[in-house]
Design a protein around this motif. Structure first.
Motif, short mmCIF file in Angstrom:
data_model
loop_
_atom_site.label_atom_id
_atom_site.label_comp_id
_atom_site.label_asym_id
_atom_site.label_seq_id
_atom_site.Cartn_x
_atom_site.Cartn_y
_atom_site.Cartn_z
N MET A 1 -45.74 -24.83 15.78
CA MET A 1 -44.29 -24.86 15.57
C MET A 1 -43.61 -23.98 16.61
SD MET A 1 -42.18 -23.56 12.23
CE MET A 1 -43.30 -24.41 11.15
N HIS A 248 -42.03 -24.20 6.39
CA HIS A 248 -43.08 -25.21 6.54
C HIS A 248 -42.81 -26.50 5.76
CE1 HIS A 248 -45.20 -21.44 7.80
NE2 HIS A 248 -45.49 -22.26 8.79
N HIS A 249 -41.58 -26.64 5.26
CA HIS A 249 -41.20 -27.90 4.61
C HIS A 249 -40.55 -28.80 5.66
CE1 HIS A 249 -39.21 -30.81 2.00
NE2 HIS A 249 -39.91 -30.33 0.98
N GLU A 253 -37.10 -28.95 9.50
CA GLU A 253 -37.40 -29.17 10.91
C GLU A 253 -36.11 -29.27 11.71
OE1 GLU A 253 -39.84 -32.21 13.87
OE2 GLU A 253 -39.82 -32.58 11.70
N ARG A 280 -42.40 -17.77 10.05
CA ARG A 280 -42.28 -19.08 10.70
C ARG A 280 -43.50 -19.41 11.55
NH1 ARG A 280 -38.05 -19.03 15.38
NH2 ARG A 280 -39.76 -17.84 16.29
N PRO A 283 -49.30 -20.11 10.54
CA PRO A 283 -49.64 -21.41 9.95
C PRO A 283 -49.84 -21.30 8.43
CG PRO A 283 -50.98 -21.00 11.92
CD PRO A 283 -50.26 -19.71 11.59
N PRO A 284 -49.50 -22.33 7.69
CA PRO A 284 -49.69 -22.31 6.23
C PRO A 284 -51.16 -22.02 5.88
CG PRO A 284 -48.44 -24.24 6.88
CD PRO A 284 -48.93 -23.60 8.15
#
Length: 286
Positions: A1, A248-249, A253, A280, A283-284
């Protein structure tokens, strides 16, 4: 991201001008995006801008959003308040256009003493023409649901439905989601799927692509309190994890995140922005 996907920044002071004051503060706190006032947020005065400052801000390389004044209430039954509200919205949109803003945030307001149906009808009759006036290259008008105080027209995200219907889902209409407001209105962002369910409900209510800005604020008060008291990120009752889930939804974006957290010096705001960037960029599941 990448940072460009979900830039993080803050509401900045404009002493000396939106570029002179705002961009300097943005640099101090590490902001990738800024939000400014273009008038006194607690007054009805509609000041002219300074073309030199507007040009500097447009050329500053930092995306800009405008927050209109707090007194605006298009649902008010008081003619004077309604007319001043509409004039303030038009002023904020003009000034937003001048500084190259991506959006102008307004609070969705209250019906006060009239019925909700009458207030929503008034929104249709008086605010829809304002949307029609926005030029193609002008800013979107972003509706910000409130914290759930008495007679508010929008608090929970599903209450945006009648508002969007009244404004005929105009292409210049968007949403600014304030995390503290959503929490205060009863969206439990700390529940296992709380953020997921809230954002999915928002998408179901207004459709994809309407979320244009997130006000990232922790809260001093419990979920469902109806109290709008912001706290620094991770220091309140929402905590860090829901903000990570927001990043992360898919609905966020390309959506900027703006802090409106306590503190009068750069340091607390710099820490909040650093925290959000860390959430942000992690990573999940890490």
């Amino acid at each position: 991201m990448s940072a460009a996907d979900r830039p993080v920044g803050g509401h900045v002071p404009v002493a000396g001008g939106p570029a002179t004051g705002g961009l300097k503060y943005a640099d101090q706190i590490g902001a990738e995006v800024v939000q400014i006032f273009v008038s006194n947020p607690r007054g009805w005065a509609l000041p002219d801008g300074r073309p030199d400052e507007d040009e500097k801000l447009r050329a500053g390389g930092v995306p800009v959003f405008v927050h209109a004044n707090y007194l605006i209430n298009v649902g008010s039954p008081t003619p004077e308040t309604l007319e001043k509200s509409l004039a303030s919205i038009r002023h904020a949109l003009r000034r937003g256009h001048a500084v190259g803003a991506g959006g102008v945030v307004i609070h969705t307001g209250s019906s006060v003493t009239q019925s909700r149906d009458d207030a929503i009808r008034q929104v249709h009759e008086r605010l829809l023409p304002v949307l029609e006036e926005i030029p193609d290259d002008g800013p979107a008008l972003l509706l910000e649901p409130m914290a759930g105080q008495q007679n508010m027209l929008c608090a929970t995200v599903d209450q945006l439905g009648p508002y969007f219907d009244a404004l005929e889902h105009h292409p210049k209409l968007g949403v600014c989601l304030d995390t503290c407001h959503a929490w205060a209105a009863g969206h439990d962002l700390t529940a296992e799927k709380g953020v997921h369910e809230t954002l999915n409900l928002l998408l179901e209510t207004v459709g994809p692509g309407r979320l244009k800005l997130v006000h990232a604020n922790d809260s001093k008060d419990p979920c469902g309190s109806g109290r709008d008291r912001h706290e620094n990120i991770g220091a309140g009752l929402i905590g860090e994890s829901p903000f990570a889930a927001l990043f992360h939804h898919p609905a966020t974006e390309g959506v900027p995140f703006i802090i409106e957290t306590p503190g009068r010096a750069p340091e607390p705001h710099r820490r909040d922005i650093e925290t959000l960037k860390r959430l942000r960029d992690t990573p999940p599941g890490s």
